[in-house]
Write an enzyme that holds these catalytic residues in place. Structure first.
Site, PDB file in Angstrom:
ATOM      1  N   CYS A 193      40.620  33.239  33.898  1.00 34.26           N
ATOM      2  CA  CYS A 193      40.856  34.481  34.941  1.00 34.26           C
ATOM      3  C   CYS A 193      42.318  34.254  35.384  1.00 34.26           C
ATOM      4  CB  CYS A 193      39.739  34.448  36.066  1.00 34.26           C
ATOM      5  SG  CYS A 193      40.339  35.728  37.264  1.00 34.26           S
ATOM      6  N   CYS A 225      42.736  33.982  39.069  1.00 33.03           N
ATOM      7  CA  CYS A 225      42.232  32.594  39.550  1.00 33.03           C
ATOM      8  C   CYS A 225      43.287  31.634  39.331  1.00 33.03           C
ATOM      9  CB  CYS A 225      40.974  32.177  38.990  1.00 33.03           C
ATOM     10  SG  CYS A 225      39.368  32.915  39.590  1.00 33.03           S
ATOM     11  N   ASP A 256      52.679  43.298  42.478  1.00 34.33           N
ATOM     12  CA  ASP A 256      52.107  43.453  41.239  1.00 34.33           C
ATOM     13  C   ASP A 256      53.393  43.478  40.298  1.00 34.33           C
ATOM     14  OD1 ASP A 256      49.462  45.523  40.154  1.00 34.33           O
ATOM     15  OD2 ASP A 256      51.369  45.562  38.978  1.00 34.33           O
ATOM     16  N   HIS A 300      36.795  33.554  43.207  1.00 36.43           N
ATOM     17  CA  HIS A 300      36.600  34.464  42.061  1.00 36.43           C
ATOM     18  C   HIS A 300      35.268  35.387  42.598  1.00 36.43           C
ATOM     19  CE1 HIS A 300      36.903  36.455  38.219  1.00 36.43           C
ATOM     20  NE2 HIS A 300      35.694  36.481  38.103  1.00 36.43           N
ATOM     21  N   ASN A 317      39.943  49.353  41.648  1.00 36.88           N
ATOM     22  CA  ASN A 317      39.583  49.817  40.893  1.00 36.88           C
ATOM     23  C   ASN A 317      38.156  48.795  40.320  1.00 36.88           C
ATOM     24  OD1 ASN A 317      41.504  51.819  40.400  1.00 36.88           O
ATOM     25  ND2 ASN A 317      42.821  50.279  39.068  1.00 36.88           N
ATOM     26  N   HIS A 332      39.089  40.236  38.391  1.00 38.86           N
ATOM     27  CA  HIS A 332      38.919  39.664  39.454  1.00 38.86           C
ATOM     28  C   HIS A 332      39.315  40.510  40.768  1.00 38.86           C
ATOM     29  CE1 HIS A 332      40.189  35.500  41.925  1.00 38.86           C
ATOM     30  NE2 HIS A 332      40.409  36.640  42.900  1.00 38.86           N
ATOM     31  N   HIS A 339      40.529  42.966  43.469  1.00 37.11           N
ATOM     32  CA  HIS A 339      41.727  42.928  44.044  1.00 37.11           C
ATOM     33  C   HIS A 339      41.775  44.020  44.696  1.00 37.11           C
ATOM     34  CE1 HIS A 339      42.301  43.984  39.789  1.00 37.11           C
ATOM     35  NE2 HIS A 339      43.036  44.950  39.996  1.00 37.11           N
ATOM     36  N   HIS A 377      44.740  47.216  45.555  1.00 32.21           N
ATOM     37  CA  HIS A 377      46.208  47.631  45.634  1.00 32.21           C
ATOM     38  C   HIS A 377      46.664  47.988  47.033  1.00 32.21           C
ATOM     39  CE1 HIS A 377      46.224  47.472  41.075  1.00 32.21           C
ATOM     40  NE2 HIS A 377      45.008  47.916  41.127  1.00 32.21           N
TER      41      HIS A 377
HETATM   42  P1  AMP Z   1      43.507  46.966  37.692  1.00 31.91           P
HETATM   43  O1  AMP Z   1      44.238  47.874  36.641  1.00 31.91           O
HETATM   44  O2  AMP Z   1      43.144  47.819  39.013  1.00 31.91           O
HETATM   45  O3  AMP Z   1      42.584  45.899  37.350  1.00 31.91           O
HETATM   46  O4  AMP Z   1      45.013  46.265  38.238  1.00 31.91           O
HETATM   47  C1  AMP Z   1      45.495  44.929  37.728  1.00 31.91           C
HETATM   48  C2  AMP Z   1      46.894  44.964  37.961  1.00 31.91           C
HETATM   49  O5  AMP Z   1      47.167  43.524  37.964  1.00 31.91           O
HETATM   50  C3  AMP Z   1      47.837  45.711  37.463  1.00 31.91           C
HETATM   51  O6  AMP Z   1      48.467  46.687  38.329  1.00 31.91           O
HETATM   52  C4  AMP Z   1      48.907  44.714  36.771  1.00 31.91           C
HETATM   53  O7  AMP Z   1      50.101  45.292  36.868  1.00 31.91           O
HETATM   54  C5  AMP Z   1      48.559  43.750  37.511  1.00 31.91           C
HETATM   55  N1  AMP Z   1      49.055  42.507  37.193  1.00 31.91           N
HETATM   56  C6  AMP Z   1      48.366  42.079  35.753  1.00 31.91           C
HETATM   57  N2  AMP Z   1      49.009  40.818  35.717  1.00 31.91           N
HETATM   58  C7  AMP Z   1      49.798  40.310  36.605  1.00 31.91           C
HETATM   59  C8  AMP Z   1      50.443  39.283  37.102  1.00 31.91           C
HETATM   60  N3  AMP Z   1      50.523  38.154  36.402  1.00 31.91           N
HETATM   61  N4  AMP Z   1      51.250  39.251  38.270  1.00 31.91           N
HETATM   62  C9  AMP Z   1      51.122  40.412  39.105  1.00 31.91           C
HETATM   63  N5  AMP Z   1      50.470  41.465  38.678  1.00 31.91           N
HETATM   64  C10 AMP Z   1      49.812  41.452  37.709  1.00 31.91           C
HETATM   65 ZN    ZN Z   2      39.382  35.026  38.943  1.00 30.45          ZN
END
Ligand code: AMP
Ligand code: ZN
Length: 112
Positions: free
Chosen positions: A3, A6, A29, A45, A85, A96, A98, A100
Protein backbone atom coordinates in the site's frame (compact mmCIF):
# COMPACT_ATOMS: atom_id res chain seq x y z
CA UNK A 1 0.99 -4.98 2.56
CA UNK A 2 1.63 -3.33 -0.79
CA UNK A 3 0.00 0.00 0.00
CA UNK A 4 1.65 3.20 -1.16
CA UNK A 5 0.16 5.33 1.62
CA UNK A 6 1.26 2.82 4.29
CA UNK A 7 4.75 3.17 2.81
CA UNK A 8 4.49 6.97 2.93
CA UNK A 9 3.26 6.77 6.55
CA UNK A 10 6.23 4.53 7.39
CA UNK A 11 8.66 6.92 5.69
CA UNK A 12 9.63 4.30 3.10
CA UNK A 13 8.42 6.54 0.28
CA UNK A 14 9.13 10.28 0.56
CA UNK A 15 6.34 12.83 0.78
CA UNK A 16 6.03 16.57 1.27
CA UNK A 17 4.74 16.53 4.83
CA UNK A 18 2.45 19.30 6.01
CA UNK A 19 1.36 17.89 9.39
CA UNK A 20 2.10 14.81 11.46
CA UNK A 21 1.11 13.43 14.83
CA UNK A 22 1.08 9.95 16.32
CA UNK A 23 -1.90 8.75 14.30
CA UNK A 24 -2.27 11.11 11.34
CA UNK A 25 -0.10 12.27 8.46
CA UNK A 26 -0.83 15.05 5.98
CA UNK A 27 1.21 15.53 2.83
CA UNK A 28 0.94 17.32 -0.50
CA UNK A 29 -0.83 15.54 -3.33
CA UNK A 30 1.66 14.70 -6.06
CA UNK A 31 -0.83 15.84 -8.72
CA UNK A 32 -2.46 18.93 -7.20
CA UNK A 33 -5.95 19.92 -8.38
CA UNK A 34 -5.98 23.27 -6.55
CA UNK A 35 -3.34 25.72 -5.30
CA UNK A 36 -3.49 23.84 -1.99
CA UNK A 37 -4.11 20.08 -2.25
CA UNK A 38 -3.17 18.08 0.81
CA UNK A 39 -4.02 14.46 1.63
CA UNK A 40 -4.78 13.60 5.24
CA UNK A 41 -4.44 9.92 6.13
CA UNK A 42 -4.55 7.67 9.18
CA UNK A 43 -1.15 6.06 9.69
CA UNK A 44 -2.93 2.78 10.34
CA UNK A 45 -4.29 1.17 7.19
CA UNK A 46 -8.03 1.53 6.59
CA UNK A 47 -9.04 0.88 2.99
CA UNK A 48 -11.77 3.52 2.71
CA UNK A 49 -14.63 5.20 4.55
CA UNK A 50 -16.63 2.09 3.75
CA UNK A 51 -14.38 0.16 6.16
CA UNK A 52 -15.14 2.37 9.18
CA UNK A 53 -16.45 0.44 12.16
CA UNK A 54 -16.95 1.03 15.88
CA UNK A 55 -13.45 -0.32 16.40
CA UNK A 56 -11.60 2.08 14.10
CA UNK A 57 -13.82 5.19 13.87
CA UNK A 58 -11.52 7.08 16.25
CA UNK A 59 -9.22 7.45 13.23
CA UNK A 60 -11.81 9.68 11.58
CA UNK A 61 -12.07 11.94 14.62
CA UNK A 62 -8.30 12.23 14.72
CA UNK A 63 -8.18 13.15 11.05
CA UNK A 64 -10.86 15.78 11.52
CA UNK A 65 -8.96 17.22 14.47
CA UNK A 66 -5.90 17.49 12.22
CA UNK A 67 -7.69 19.12 9.28
CA UNK A 68 -8.11 22.59 10.88
CA UNK A 69 -4.42 22.52 11.73
CA UNK A 70 -3.57 21.65 8.14
CA UNK A 71 -5.86 24.43 6.91
CA UNK A 72 -4.28 26.97 9.24
CA UNK A 73 -0.75 25.90 8.28
CA UNK A 74 -1.68 26.29 4.60
CA UNK A 75 -3.30 29.70 5.13
CA UNK A 76 -6.79 28.58 4.12
CA UNK A 77 -8.48 31.37 6.05
CA UNK A 78 -11.32 31.81 3.54
CA UNK A 79 -12.49 28.20 3.47
CA UNK A 80 -11.68 24.95 1.77
CA UNK A 81 -13.18 21.64 0.69
CA UNK A 82 -12.71 18.17 2.20
CA UNK A 83 -13.37 15.18 -0.05
CA UNK A 84 -12.93 11.45 0.28
CA UNK A 85 -13.47 9.14 -2.67
CA UNK A 86 -14.82 5.66 -1.99
CA UNK A 87 -14.58 2.66 -4.29
CA UNK A 88 -15.16 2.29 -7.98
CA UNK A 89 -17.97 4.81 -8.48
CA UNK A 90 -16.16 7.28 -6.21
CA UNK A 91 -13.04 6.93 -8.42
CA UNK A 92 -10.87 5.97 -5.45
CA UNK A 93 -7.43 5.20 -6.87
CA UNK A 94 -5.46 4.61 -3.66
CA UNK A 95 -7.10 2.11 -1.34
CA UNK A 96 -5.90 3.60 1.92
CA UNK A 97 -8.49 6.03 3.26
CA UNK A 98 -7.53 9.64 2.67
CA UNK A 99 -9.20 13.02 2.84
CA UNK A 100 -8.37 15.59 0.17
CA UNK A 101 -8.10 19.14 1.53
CA UNK A 102 -8.48 21.51 -1.39
CA UNK A 103 -8.29 25.29 -1.34
CA UNK A 104 -6.34 28.41 -2.10
CA UNK A 105 -8.93 29.61 -4.62
CA UNK A 106 -12.71 29.77 -5.02
CA UNK A 107 -13.57 26.16 -5.85
CA UNK A 108 -16.20 25.16 -8.43
CA UNK A 109 -19.73 25.12 -7.01
CA UNK A 110 -20.48 21.71 -8.48
CA UNK A 111 -18.82 18.73 -6.89
CA UNK A 112 -19.53 16.22 -9.66
P1 AMP B 1 -8.06 9.16 -4.91
O1 AMP B 1 -8.20 9.19 -6.41
O2 AMP B 1 -9.16 9.85 -4.17
O3 AMP B 1 -7.83 7.74 -4.42
O4 AMP B 1 -6.79 10.01 -4.58
C1 AMP B 1 -5.49 9.51 -4.61
C2 AMP B 1 -4.59 10.70 -4.68
O5 AMP B 1 -3.30 10.29 -4.30
C3 AMP B 1 -4.50 11.33 -6.07
O6 AMP B 1 -4.93 12.69 -6.01
C4 AMP B 1 -3.01 11.21 -6.40
O7 AMP B 1 -2.51 12.33 -7.09
C5 AMP B 1 -2.39 11.07 -5.03
N1 AMP B 1 -1.13 10.36 -4.97
C6 AMP B 1 -0.83 9.15 -5.50
N2 AMP B 1 0.43 8.81 -5.20
C7 AMP B 1 0.94 9.81 -4.45
C8 AMP B 1 2.20 10.04 -3.82
N3 AMP B 1 3.21 9.16 -3.90
N4 AMP B 1 2.38 11.20 -3.14
C9 AMP B 1 1.38 12.10 -3.05
N5 AMP B 1 0.16 11.92 -3.60
C10 AMP B 1 -0.06 10.80 -4.30
ZN1 ZN C 1 -2.30 1.49 3.61
Amino acid sequence: MDCIFCKIAAGEIPSAKVYEDGDVLAFRDINPQAPVHVLVIPKRHIASCDEITEDNSDAVAKIFRAIPKVAAAEGLTNGYRVITNVGEDGCQSVHHMHFHVLGGKKLPERMS
